[in-house]
Design an enzyme around this catalytic site. Structure first.
Site, PDB file in Angstrom:
ATOM      1  N   CYS A 126      -2.227  -0.751   6.086  1.00 12.52           N
ATOM      2  CA  CYS A 126      -1.174   0.268   6.078  1.00 12.52           C
ATOM      3  C   CYS A 126      -0.116  -0.122   5.046  1.00 12.52           C
ATOM      4  O   CYS A 126       0.391  -1.238   5.079  1.00 12.52           O
ATOM      5  CB  CYS A 126      -0.553   0.385   7.462  1.00 12.52           C
ATOM      6  SG  CYS A 126       0.764   1.583   7.501  1.00 12.52           S
ATOM      7  N   LYS A 161     -10.494  -2.661   7.652  1.00 17.01           N
ATOM      8  CA  LYS A 161     -10.066  -1.570   6.765  1.00 17.01           C
ATOM      9  C   LYS A 161      -9.162  -2.090   5.662  1.00 17.01           C
ATOM     10  O   LYS A 161      -8.136  -2.723   5.921  1.00 17.01           O
ATOM     11  CB  LYS A 161      -9.345  -0.499   7.582  1.00 17.01           C
ATOM     12  CG  LYS A 161      -8.932   0.685   6.723  1.00 17.01           C
ATOM     13  CD  LYS A 161      -8.675   1.880   7.575  1.00 17.01           C
ATOM     14  CE  LYS A 161      -8.172   3.037   6.771  1.00 17.01           C
ATOM     15  NZ  LYS A 161      -7.741   4.135   7.652  1.00 17.01           N
ATOM     16  N   GLY A 239     -11.105   8.513   2.173  1.00 17.26           N
ATOM     17  CA  GLY A 239     -10.102   8.828   1.157  1.00 17.26           C
ATOM     18  C   GLY A 239     -10.454  10.119   0.455  1.00 17.26           C
ATOM     19  O   GLY A 239     -11.340  10.162  -0.384  1.00 17.26           O
TER      20      GLY A 239
HETATM   21  C1  LIG Z   1      -0.677  10.737   9.135  1.00 13.76           C
HETATM   22  C2  LIG Z   1      -1.553   9.580   8.816  1.00 13.76           C
HETATM   23  C3  LIG Z   1      -1.556   8.480   9.669  1.00 13.76           C
HETATM   24  C4  LIG Z   1      -2.377   7.387   9.395  1.00 13.76           C
HETATM   25  N1  LIG Z   1      -2.385   6.332  10.266  1.00 13.76           N
HETATM   26  C5  LIG Z   1      -3.241   5.298  10.057  1.00 13.76           C
HETATM   27  C6  LIG Z   1      -3.355   4.235  11.014  1.00 13.76           C
HETATM   28  O1  LIG Z   1      -2.689   4.231  12.049  1.00 13.76           O
HETATM   29  N2  LIG Z   1      -4.216   3.235  10.742  1.00 13.76           N
HETATM   30  C7  LIG Z   1      -4.991   3.197   9.616  1.00 13.76           C
HETATM   31  O2  LIG Z   1      -5.772   2.264   9.449  1.00 13.76           O
HETATM   32  N3  LIG Z   1      -4.927   4.210   8.707  1.00 13.76           N
HETATM   33  C8  LIG Z   1      -4.074   5.248   8.905  1.00 13.76           C
HETATM   34  N4  LIG Z   1      -4.029   6.286   7.997  1.00 13.76           N
HETATM   35  C9  LIG Z   1      -4.902   6.253   6.814  1.00 13.76           C
HETATM   36  C10 LIG Z   1      -6.147   7.102   7.043  1.00 13.76           C
HETATM   37  O3  LIG Z   1      -6.923   6.598   8.106  1.00 13.76           O
HETATM   38  C11 LIG Z   1      -7.018   7.156   5.762  1.00 13.76           C
HETATM   39  O4  LIG Z   1      -7.400   5.845   5.408  1.00 13.76           O
HETATM   40  C12 LIG Z   1      -6.289   7.783   4.591  1.00 13.76           C
HETATM   41  O5  LIG Z   1      -5.500   8.873   5.037  1.00 13.76           O
HETATM   42  C13 LIG Z   1      -7.244   8.272   3.504  1.00 13.76           C
HETATM   43  O6  LIG Z   1      -8.142   9.220   3.991  1.00 13.76           O
HETATM   44  P1  LIG Z   1      -7.943  10.819   3.869  1.00 13.76           P
HETATM   45  O7  LIG Z   1      -7.686  11.107   2.426  1.00 13.76           O
HETATM   46  O8  LIG Z   1      -9.224  11.390   4.395  1.00 13.76           O
HETATM   47  O9  LIG Z   1      -6.768  11.157   4.718  1.00 13.76           O
HETATM   48  C14 LIG Z   1      -3.194   7.381   8.235  1.00 13.76           C
HETATM   49  C15 LIG Z   1      -3.181   8.486   7.377  1.00 13.76           C
HETATM   50  C16 LIG Z   1      -2.382   9.582   7.654  1.00 13.76           C
HETATM   51  C17 LIG Z   1      -2.394  10.755   6.708  1.00 13.76           C
END
Ligand SMILES: Cc1cc2nc3c(=O)[nH]c(=O)nc-3n(C[C@H](O)[C@H](O)[C@H](O)COP(=O)(O)O)c2cc1C
Ligand SMILES: Cc1cc2nc3c(=O)[nH]c(=O)nc-3n(C[C@H](O)[C@H](O)[C@H](O)COP(=O)(O)OP(=O)(O)OC[C@H]3O[C@@H](n4cnc5c(N)ncnc54)[C@H](O)[C@@H]3O)c2cc1C
Ligand code: FES
Lengths: 301, 259
Positions: A126, A161, A239
């Site tokens: 994160c 991750k 992503g």
């Molecule tokens: C609102 C939000 C909250 C997220 N919270 C977490 C989390 O708690 N833990 C984590 O490992 N990744 C978290 N992520 C990252 C997502 O799991 C993912 O890796 C990232 O958004 C990229 O994927 P996407 O483009 O499909 O959203 C979060 C992303 C968003 C948008």
């Protein structure tokens, strides 16, 4: 059925961590109505956290910016949600956990074990939580130690991750593998920021945050591509996946499965849509199995 | 969307703790019951129902709303929206009952007006702590008949809105729209259930919002897993059967908190 690190997935799409994963009921809804092959919970830590102040997420033309700040009720309160998800989701439920050091990761994993998650996903990525996430995940020694610490006490698969906010993601991937990880998940969000030009204020309550959605897909593809070459263990791609074409591309880069986060904004049943799209693509191309897609791009040049 | 810049045109004091802020932007496409995310820069961003196309009506309860109360005409804040699902409008000739408690009247007053414009006969049960806290009495009265109740009896029936509802024949209404404190909504819910009119009702819920756009999951309710910010905030009574309504809510960390 689709097997990944020993887990039986309904299909190769997985709900990403932090998306609709705060309650057990919501995880079940993503599995049933959304059609996800597995679901990952919100990242859970050792202490209750309210997260950063709002705005904590905004939609941009090219993607999304968020700085939630790892809000979570801590593992003792989350157990009941995990139990609900385990009971009714009907697909594997992966507990995403975070901590500031190996001991905290161990404490949270141990604390959640009674609810029997099907796997753990370690959030060392994160980008906007001080002392957590990427703060530990940019350090290969810490990543190895954290992975080993959790592996030591659980007998379910452990996924790690990774953050793309490092100069060489394969170096962190290698560390996770050395620590005993069963798979790596790539990527978490990229550092980003938006400023309101009318007032000059940074828009996010935390000032800066993480970029996700369409904008990050090329970055994710490259990370997955590189990790596929560097590691023995499976790479789970995440992503910017928002269509079956994106998922196929991610798999050709080397992803054994794809996670979908921000794209639930478009529609909840994006998971069914992607998995049926992949099936139709396999048929059209005459591929016998989805596994044929994994890493295909590496064989071409 | 990034927050747009809304300049305050006029501030109207509805009661000592409630103010309406009119701004220089019209949400032309808003449906009554939809909300905006109001960004009090440097402090927080909080959800507020639209009390008209260009206003929000705010009760001062904490940090962000207090800061909002310090703003003057000509000052500005950020706005995103309109978001969520509003109340469904009645058809011509249908009868509508609006049940409003406290600041819950804010999203309901444009609904009463829209229902009236759609050709519906509108009745409103309007409740508040005391006479001085009654919101939009005039606007509701222009839309139809109003039944008033106050906790202290300083105006209308002494008691809660449910006391007024007890004396009404609810079976004549085709649409019943409810918004107010959760305790009040929970007792209205039980009453409508008893009178077998739940299928005509809609409730606007309040939960802690983070993203406000249906991605993060902070606002999900049990047992359906529906998102209050995106699938709601307005839900039909039927959707809320066997739900957490009136039992618990969640704080910013996601922990359950008893109501
Ligand atoms: C609102 C939000 C909250 C997220 N919270 C977490 C989390 O708690 N833990 C984590 O490992 N990744 C978290 N992520 C990252 C997502 O799991 C993912 O890796 C990232 O958004 C990229 O994927 P996407 O483009 O499909 O959203 C979060 C992303 C968003 C948008
Ligand atoms: C869909 C919806 C529509 C609303 N419409 C109105 C309205 O028209 N008028 C009005 O006065 N109030 C409305 N509210 C309530 C309003 O959002 C809160 O009272 C406000 O956020 C308080 O902020 P604060 O910083 O002043 O209070 P705080 O001191 O931060 O908190 C006080 C209480 O406000 C609530 N709250 C705080 N932050 C949030 C948040 N991000 N999301 C949801 N609730 C929060 C919590 O219940 C909290 O316990 C609405 C809420 C929702 C969910
Ligand atoms: S507040 Fe994020 S899903 Fe509703």
């Amino acid at each position: 059925m689709y097997t990944l690190t020993g887990l039986k997935l309904k299909n190769p799409t997985i709900l990403a961590a932090g998306i609709l994963g705060t309650t057990g009921a919501s995880l079940c809804r993503v599995a049933h109505e959304g059609g996800a092959g597995a679901v990952v919970t919100k990242s859970i830590g050792p202490m209750p956290k309210t997260g950063h102040s709002n705005p904590s997420m905004v939609k941009l033309d090219c993607g999304f910016l968020n700085a939630m700040g790892l809000p979570n009720p801590s593992y003792p309160s989350f157990i009941q949600e995990l139990e609900i998800a385990k009971k009714d989701a009907g697909v594997p439920v992966i507990a995403s956990i975070f901590g500031g050091n190996p001991a905290e990761f161990k404490e949270v994993a141990e604390g959640l074990l009674p609810a029997k998650p099907d796997a753990f996903e370690l959030n060392v990525s994160c980008p906007h939580a001080e002392g957590y996430g990427a703060a530990v995940g940019s350090n290969p020694c810490l990543v190895e130690a954290i992975t080993a610490a959790v592996k030591d006490i659980v007998n379910v698969p452990v996924w790690v991750k990774l953050t793309p906010n490092v100069s060489d993601i394969t170096c962190i991937g290698n560390a996770a593998e050395a620590g005993g990880a069963d798979a790596v998940v790539a990527i978490n969000t990229l550092k980003g920021m938006a400023i309101d030009i009318e007032s000059g204020y940074p828009v996010l309550g935390n000032r800066s945050g993480g970029l996700s959605g369409k904008a990050v897909k090329p970055v994710a593809i490259k990370c997955v591509y590189d990790l596929y070459t560097a590691l023995e263990i499976p790479v789970i791609g995440v992503g910017g996946v928002s269509s079956w074409q994106d998922a196929v591309e991610m798999m050709m880069a080397g992803a054994a499965a794809v996670q979908v986060g921000s794209a639930v904004y478009d529609r909840l049943d994006i998971f069914s849509e992607i998995s049926t799209g992949i099936e139709a693509f396999l048929q059209r191309k005459g591929y016998s199995d989805v596994k044929k897609l994994i890493g295909l791009a590496h064989e071409m040049v | 969307m990034l927050p747009l810049n809304a300049t305050i045109l006029k501030i109207y004091e509805e009661s000592p703790s409630i103010r309406t802020f009119f701004f220089d932007f019209q949400f032309e496409t808003m449906n009554p019951g939809q909300f905006v995310m109001v960004w009090v820069r440097g402090v927080d961003e909080v959800p507020m129902g639209l009390s008209s196309k260009n206003s929000i009506t705010v009760q001062k309860v904490g940090e962000a709303t207090s800061k909002l109360f310090e703003l003057k005409e000509g000052d500005s804040f950020g706005l995103r929206g309109p978001y969520g699902k509003g109340f469904s409008l009645p058809s011509e000739g249908e009868k509508t009952l609006v049940i409003a408690g406290g600041v819950g009247a804010a999203p309901l007053v444009p609904y009463a007006e829209a229902a009236r414009s759609a050709g519906s006969e509108v009745h409103t049960a309007l409740g508040a702590r005391s006479a001085g806290d009654l919101l939009f009495e005039k606007r509701f009265a222009e839309a139809g008949e109003v039944y008033i109740s106050t906790d202290d009896g300083s105006k209308g029936t002494k008691g809660f809105v449910t006391d007024v509802l007890n004396s009404l024949n609810l079976s004549v209404y085709d649409k019943i729209a409810v918004c107010g404190p959760e305790i009040m909504m929970a007792s209205v819910f039980r009453l409508l259930e008893d009178r077998e009119v739940l299928d005509k009702s809609e409730f606007s819920l309040h939960r802690y919002f983070k993203c406000g756009i249906g991605v993060c999951g902070a606002c999900c309710i049990d047992k359906s897993g529906l998102r209050v910010c995106r699938d709601g905030p307005v839900f039909s009574g039927v959707q809320l059967m066997d739900s957490e309504l009136g039992k618990y809510t969640r704080d910013a960390s996601g922990r359950r908190v008893k109501i």
